[in-house]
Design an enzyme around this catalytic site. Structure first.
Site, PDB file in Angstrom:
ATOM      1  N   GLU A   9       0.799  -1.221   0.000  1.00 25.46           N
ATOM      2  CA  GLU A   9       0.000   0.000   0.000  1.00 25.46           C
ATOM      3  C   GLU A   9       0.833   1.274   0.000  1.00 25.46           C
ATOM      4  O   GLU A   9       0.361   2.314  -0.440  1.00 25.46           O
ATOM      5  CB  GLU A   9      -0.960   0.006   1.184  1.00 25.46           C
ATOM      6  CG  GLU A   9      -2.005  -1.093   1.079  1.00 25.46           C
ATOM      7  CD  GLU A   9      -2.983  -1.102   2.238  1.00 25.46           C
ATOM      8  OE1 GLU A   9      -2.811  -0.315   3.187  1.00 25.46           O
ATOM      9  OE2 GLU A   9      -3.925  -1.900   2.183  1.00 25.46           O
ATOM     10  N   VAL A  10       2.058   1.222   0.520  1.00 24.29           N
ATOM     11  CA  VAL A  10       2.927   2.401   0.548  1.00 24.29           C
ATOM     12  C   VAL A  10       4.118   2.111  -0.369  1.00 24.29           C
ATOM     13  O   VAL A  10       4.798   1.100  -0.186  1.00 24.29           O
ATOM     14  CB  VAL A  10       3.409   2.723   1.975  1.00 24.29           C
ATOM     15  CG1 VAL A  10       4.352   3.920   1.962  1.00 24.29           C
ATOM     16  CG2 VAL A  10       2.220   2.977   2.892  1.00 24.29           C
ATOM     17  N   HIS A  47       9.164  -1.611   3.027  1.00 26.73           N
ATOM     18  CA  HIS A  47       9.010  -1.693   4.468  1.00 26.73           C
ATOM     19  C   HIS A  47       8.763  -3.129   4.880  1.00 26.73           C
ATOM     20  O   HIS A  47       8.181  -3.908   4.135  1.00 26.73           O
ATOM     21  CB  HIS A  47       7.886  -0.782   4.984  1.00 26.73           C
ATOM     22  CG  HIS A  47       6.553  -0.985   4.342  1.00 26.73           C
ATOM     23  ND1 HIS A  47       6.268  -0.601   3.049  1.00 26.73           N
ATOM     24  CD2 HIS A  47       5.414  -1.537   4.811  1.00 26.73           C
ATOM     25  CE1 HIS A  47       5.006  -0.898   2.762  1.00 26.73           C
ATOM     26  NE2 HIS A  47       4.479  -1.480   3.818  1.00 26.73           N
TER      27      HIS A  47
END
Length: 129
Positions: A105-106, A110
């Site tokens: 989503e980003v 990460h």
């Protein structure tokens, strides 16, 4: 909405803003290669995100373009965060989503660290290991 991990890096993504201290975060670790902070919408009692300081969209992008020193520093940071948070015993889960089918989503690499309760099978419907 999942993002396409092959897109160019967007320096206006939320993690880029956190790296620039434009958005506050509850940091638990930082060094020259990575920062780690608590997720603002945790899905487990412990939910920490670890991100590299460099502008990398996904694990694929990172592994292709990052220097050996950046890669080693990031991987060591993930382990350091897990140990410092006391996650090694009884255990934790690492998750790095990549691209739309992976649920990313980003658009900044990460790694999620989940812990604090039994997490069950890795995928819904999968048998327990």
């Amino acid at each position: 909405m999942p993002i396409d991990a092959t897109e160019p890096y967007d320096d206006q993504n939320i993690f880029a803003k956190i790296l620039r201290d434009e958005i506050p975060s509850r940091r638990v670790y930082e060094d020259a290669y990575a920062i780690a902070f608590h997720d603002i919408a945790p899905v487990a009692p412990t939910h920490i995100l670890v991100i590299p300081r460099g502008a990398y969209v996904s694990w694929d992008d990172f592994s292709a373009r990052a220097s050996d020193v950046e890669i080693a520093g990031f991987v060591r940071a993930v382990g350091t965060v897990a140990r410092a948070a006391g996650l090694v015993v009884p255990g934790y889960r690492l998750l790095a989503n990549a691209g739309p089918h992976g649920g990313q989503e980003v658009p900044h690499l990460h790694v999620h660290l989940f812990a604090g309760q039994p997490l069950g099978p890795m995928l819904a419907g999968a048998p327990a290991a």
